[in-house]
Each structure stands twice: as structure tokens, then as C-alpha cells.
Design a protein around this motif. Sequence first.
Motif: not given
Length: 390
Positions: A70-85
Motif C-alpha cells: 500500500v505504501a508503494f502505491l501511495i508513494g507513487g501518487e506523490l509525483t511532482r505533478e500531483n504535488l504541484s497541483r
Amino acid sequence: MEHSVFLITLGMLFMGGLAADQVSRAIRLPRVTMLLLLGLLVGSSGLDMLPTSTWAASFEAISAVALTMVAFLIGGELTRENLSRHGRAIMAISLCVVAGTTVLVWGGLVLLGLDPGLALLLGAIATATDPAAIADVIRQSGVRNRFTETLNGIVGIDDIWGLLVFAVCLALVTQTSGWVEPLAGAAHDIGGAILLGAAMGLPAALLTGRLAPGEPSQTEAVAVVFLTTGLSMWFEVSFLLAGMTAGALIANLARHHDYAFHEIENIEWPFMILFFVLAGASLELDALTSMGWIAVAYILLRLVARLAAGEVGARLGRVPGSERHAYGPALLPQAGVAVGMALVAAETVPEWGPAILTLTVAGTVVFEVVGPPCAMAAIRHVARAPLDGH
């Protein structure tokens, strides 16, 4: 004989998990809730059908592997694109929810006559969420929008703030023995996990996905997850934070990947069935009644704190009006991290140990069963709302 019983039980749990999944689809409840209820039914609080000696040794390893996936999948959402948005909303809501939960639970319990030190520890423990339950509810909903992306970011970071707050509160309560030990413990858990995640994530970002161009093979995915889990347990650091760090690094750095976590998603569900059923089996319903009105007050205070702090954080994060009321309900699930905090607190302050453990388990029983349906309702509410709702 012991191995045969273990395998038979394993097969029955998978069949039961499959049935629970189908029932959840029919009655539109999150499958997490159905799996937890199945665990309650077959566990010590229900029919007591699980061979305790066999599963006690297995549960820690199964839980660690499932949560690392689960942690790997959640970490995969923390991309530069998502964080900038969504970075502003993620930071504002996560900090508000952690601070607000600590203060409101602490203040409410003190007003009800609880020792201020005990109330402070319970307030810090109440900050923990259950990223596994929230992530699975998001996946089951099939909704991917601004709200679910922000929610994934929040559950990826709020337990870090929660661990830091817990360490500070534990240091405040145990000032006579100094600040060093609690803060050093938090630094080891968080800093060590980030370092381990980087040590796993950087090579994985470079090397995986080369044998089969575009995405890691199943063997590569399993190897990275199991290594991260095992090394986290060996070094006694948070496998959740290590997995999130590694996942975030792979998602941001592995530009040759088309879909970095496809194979983890393919193998995750059997582990999640075992995790949630065994988590339900470990819940003790007696904890709900043994503390009486204090348990009820603790649960209600955490509920109010999540709703109020989620609303404040959403306003500070400038999220659309249609989402503002949804973050509090979506962040209600609570599980393993809270119990881990409670065990540390009980060991450090043994005179409060029974009260801390009992109240934490009582809260976990309620929020682990009620929280996922609330999260699902919040996701569906936002999905139905107008896109420009401010």
C-alpha cells in the motif's frame, strides 16, 4: 499437522474474503468493512475459529508486506505533478487534521476529568489514520479526481506529522527522564525509514523495468517489496514510510517506466484479504465496554476533531467548496499506527498502559468498521458534485 491446518485456514480465509468482496458489491459497502467484520466473526471476539498459535507469528509479517505494498502505491501518487497541483491542500489539511485532533481530543478529555498527561498521549495517538483502508476504498470506488489525488497525498504524509507530534507529547509527559529518548526514537523511525526508502528506491528507479521494457516484472516488484519490508523490520523503522519514500522516488525518477506499480497492484489483493481479516480477528470488542463513558467520549471527540479540523484545513488549502466537508469523514479510518503508538506509550508510562491500550483498541474497533463507509460516502459525494463547486 500444524502445516496442514495453516494451509487449510489460509484457503478458507481466501474463500471467505472472496465471498465478503462479493457481498460488499451487492450491498454497496466498502469491502474493507466486510473483511473486518468477517475477521471479527471468526476471531476471538466472535466464533474463535482461528488457530491462535499459528496466526500470531504470521500476522506481523503478513501485515508488514501488505502495508508496504500500500505504501508503494501511495508513494507513487506523490509525483511532482500531483504535488504541484495539490501540494497546498495536502499540507494544509494534513497539518490541521493532526494538530486539531491532538488539541481537541486532549482538551475534551481534560475537561471530562482525565489526567492531562494521559489525555495528551491519547490526543496524539488519535492523529493516526489507516492508509491501507483509505487506499482500498479509493481503488474500489473507481473514482480518480482532484479529491482522491489530494486524499492519497494526505494519507501519505499525515502519519509522519502524527509520529512527530506523538514523540513531542511523549517527551512532554516524561520530562523527568528527559526529551532525548522519545525524540531520538522518532528520528530513528522516520529518518531511518526515509534513508532505507531512498536506498531501495533509487536503485529500483534505475534498474527495474529494463528486462520487460516499460514496467517492472512481477518478480522485480515482489523482490523490491519484500526487501523493503524485511529490512524495515530488521532495522526497526517504519515500513510504511520506507515504502512511500521508495514508491515516490520510483514514480518521479523512473522515466523509462510506463506504469511502475502495475505488478504490485496485481498481487496486492490476496495480501490485503489476509491483512484485513486478521486485523478484524485481532480486534477486541470487550474494549468498547470496559472503559464505559470514557471510551465513548474518546471516540466522539476524535470524530468531532476530524470533521472540524478537516473543514478548517480544506479552507486554508483553498479546495473547492464541494470538497470542503468531505476530508474529515474520509480520514476517519484508524488502525495499526495508532496501536503501535499506544504500545510505545504503555511501555514508557506503564501506570497508564491499560487505559491507553484499551481506549486505543476501542477507538480502532469503531473507526476501522465505520470509517471506510464514511470515506466511500465522501468520495461518492464529491464525485457527484458540480466540478466548479466553490
